[in-house]
Design an enzyme around this catalytic site. Structure first.
Site, mmCIF file in Angstrom:
data_model
loop_
_atom_site.group_PDB
_atom_site.id
_atom_site.type_symbol
_atom_site.label_atom_id
_atom_site.label_comp_id
_atom_site.label_asym_id
_atom_site.label_seq_id
_atom_site.Cartn_x
_atom_site.Cartn_y
_atom_site.Cartn_z
ATOM 1 N N SER A 118 0.835 -1.207 0.000
ATOM 2 C CA SER A 118 0.000 0.000 0.000
ATOM 3 C C SER A 118 0.863 1.248 0.000
ATOM 4 C CB SER A 118 -0.938 -0.002 1.202
ATOM 5 O OG SER A 118 -0.290 -0.495 2.336
ATOM 6 N N HIS A 139 -2.553 -3.206 -6.101
ATOM 7 C CA HIS A 139 -3.016 -2.950 -4.735
ATOM 8 C C HIS A 139 -4.507 -3.225 -4.577
ATOM 9 C CE1 HIS A 139 -3.721 0.097 -1.286
ATOM 10 N NE2 HIS A 139 -3.377 -1.062 -0.799
ATOM 11 N N GLU A 151 -5.760 -1.056 -7.659
ATOM 12 C CA GLU A 151 -4.884 -0.029 -8.230
ATOM 13 C C GLU A 151 -3.723 -0.722 -8.938
ATOM 14 O OE1 GLU A 151 -5.211 3.771 -5.244
ATOM 15 O OE2 GLU A 151 -4.076 2.077 -4.493
ATOM 16 N N ASN A 189 -4.783 5.735 -0.847
ATOM 17 C CA ASN A 189 -4.187 6.127 0.433
ATOM 18 C C ASN A 189 -3.687 7.565 0.430
ATOM 19 O OD1 ASN A 189 -4.737 3.909 2.032
ATOM 20 N ND2 ASN A 189 -3.003 2.760 1.234
#
Ligand code: 3HC
Length: 297
Positions: A118, A139, A151, A189
Site C-alpha cells: 500500500s 493494490h 490499483e 491512500n
C-alpha cells in the site's frame, strides 16, 4: 501474454483474499507461505468467505470446484511455472526485496511480478530482480472478495504490454482496475490517510467522541464505515506504518501520524484483530468506544 497460473506470496488477510478471487475467476492458484500452519489458517478463511458468498448466490460454480484450483506450498520451486506472482507479505522493504530476489531465478522469465504493497516503493522493490520492466504494483482493498477496486501502479520502466496484461488480469478478477504511478499511497491512500489522520486529530482536540465522529461520516457523508471503525478494521499498526512511509516521502503534516495513534500501536491496540483499538471488539456485534481510556483526563 496469457495468464493461467497465479502465484500468491503470503496467505494472510490480503494474500488469502487475492488467492480466493483468483481461484474464483478460474485461475490455477498456488499460495506460498513459510509454514503450513499459515496456509491452513488462510485457507480456512477462504473456505468461510466462499461459503458465505455461495449462501448469497454470488458464485457461478460449487465451492469445491473453486477450492480444487487452489494449492498451498512452502517451497518456492513450486512457483516456477506461474504466469504472474502477486506478493502480499509483510509491509517491509527489506523483506519484500529478499523474497523477490529469492524467487526471481526460480520463476520463469516471462512471468510478471506484482506487489500488493500500500505504500512501499515499487521502484525500490523491483530492483531486487532482473525483470524491472515486468514489475508493477497491484493494490487490493480489504476485504478483497468484496471491494471492487484494484490499483495498478506502473514505474517509469514498466513495459506497456505488461501494464495492459495486468489491467486485463484485474478485470478478469471482477475488479475495476485504475491506473496510477508508483508514488507512496497511490490514489486511495493519498486521499484516505490524511482523512484518517485528521479524524484522530479531531478526536484528540475534543471535536467529538469516537462514535459521534463515526456516525457523522456515515450518516452525513454516506461512507459505509466511520473513520474509527475503518481504522480498527484496516489495523492501526498498518495505518501507522503507511503514514510513516508517506510522511517520509512528502514531508507534509497531513500524512504525519498523530501522537495518539503511535501510543495506541505501541500499547498493542492494533484494532479489531488485536481485540482493541478505538473500539473494544470483545463483542464484534456491539463494539464499545474507548473514549475514556484514550482521552483520559
Ligand atoms: N467474504 C465474504 N463475505 C464477507 C467478507 C468476506 N471477506 N467480509 C464480510 N462479508 C460479509 C459479511 O459477513 C456480511 O454478511 P451478512 O450480510 O450475511 O451478515 C456482508 O458481507 C456484509 O457485511 P456487513 O454487514 O458488515 O455490511 P456492509 O454492508 O457494511 O459491508 C463492507 C461490509 C463491504 C466491508 C463495507 O462496510 C465497506 O465497504 N467498508 C469500507 C471498507 C473499506 O474502506 N476498505 C478499504 C480499506 S483501505 C485498504 O484496504 C487499503 C490499505 O492499503 C489500507
Amino acid at each position: 501474454m496469457t495468464i493461467k497460473k497465479v502465484g500468491v506470496l503470503g496467505c494472510g488477510l490480503m494474500g488469502s483474499g487475492i488467492a480466493q478471487v483468483s481461484a474464483t475467476a478460474g485461475f490455477d492458484v498456488i499460495s506460498l507461505e513459510v509454514d503450513e500452519k499459515f496456509i491452513e489458517r488462510g485457507f480456512a478463511g477462504i473456505r468461510k468467505s466462499l461459503a458465505k458468498l455461495a449462501e448469497k448466490g454470488k458464485l457461478n460454480e460449487p465451492v469445491d470446484a473453486i477450492l480444487a484450483r487452489l494449492k498451498g506450498t512452502t517451497r518456492k520451486e513450486d512457483l516456477a511455472d506461474c504466469d504472474i506472482i502477486v506478493e502480499a507479505i509483510i509491509e517491509n522493504l527489506a523483506e519484500k526485496r529478499k523474497m523477490f530476489a529469492a524467487i526471481d531465478p526460480i520463476v520463469k522469465p516471462s512471468a510478471i511480478f506484482a506487489s500488493n504493497t500500500s505504500s512501499i516503493s515499487i521502484t525500490e522493490t523491483m530492483t531486487a530482480t532482473r525483470r524491472a520492466d515486468r514489475f508493477v504494483g497491484l493494490h487490493f482493498f480489504n476485504p478483497v472478495p468484496l471491494m471492487n477496486l484494484v490499483e495498478v501502479a506502473r514505474t517509469i520502466v514498466t513495459s506497456p504490454e505488461v501494464l495492459e496484461t495486468v489491467i486485463a488480469f484485474g478485470k478478469k478478477l471482477g475488479k475495476t482496475p485504475v491506473r496510477t504511478n508508483d508514488m507512496p499511497g497511490f490514489i486511495v491512500n493519498r486521499l484516505l490517510v490524511p482523512y484518517l489522520m485528521d479524524a484522530i486529530r479531531a478526536f484528540e482536540e475534543g471535536v467529538g467522541s469516537v462514535s459521534d465522529i463515526d456516525a457523522s461520516m456515515k450518516l452525513g457523508c454516506g461512507y459505509p464505515m466511520g473513520p474509527f471503525t475503518l481504522l480498527d478494521f484496516v489495523g492501526l499498526d498498518t495505518t501507522y506504518y503507511i503514514s510513516i512511509v508517506m510522511f517520509d516521502e512528502f514531508k507534509e503534516k497531513r500524512f504525519a501520524s498523530p501522537s495518539l495513534l503511535k501510543r495506541m500501536v505501541l500499547a498493542g491496540w492494533h484494532g479489531k484483530k488485536s481485540g482493541k483499538g478505538f473500539y473494544d471488539w470483545s463483542d464484534p456485534a456491539a463494539p464499545a468506544p474507548q473514549d475514556a481510556a484514550l482521552r483520559g483526563l
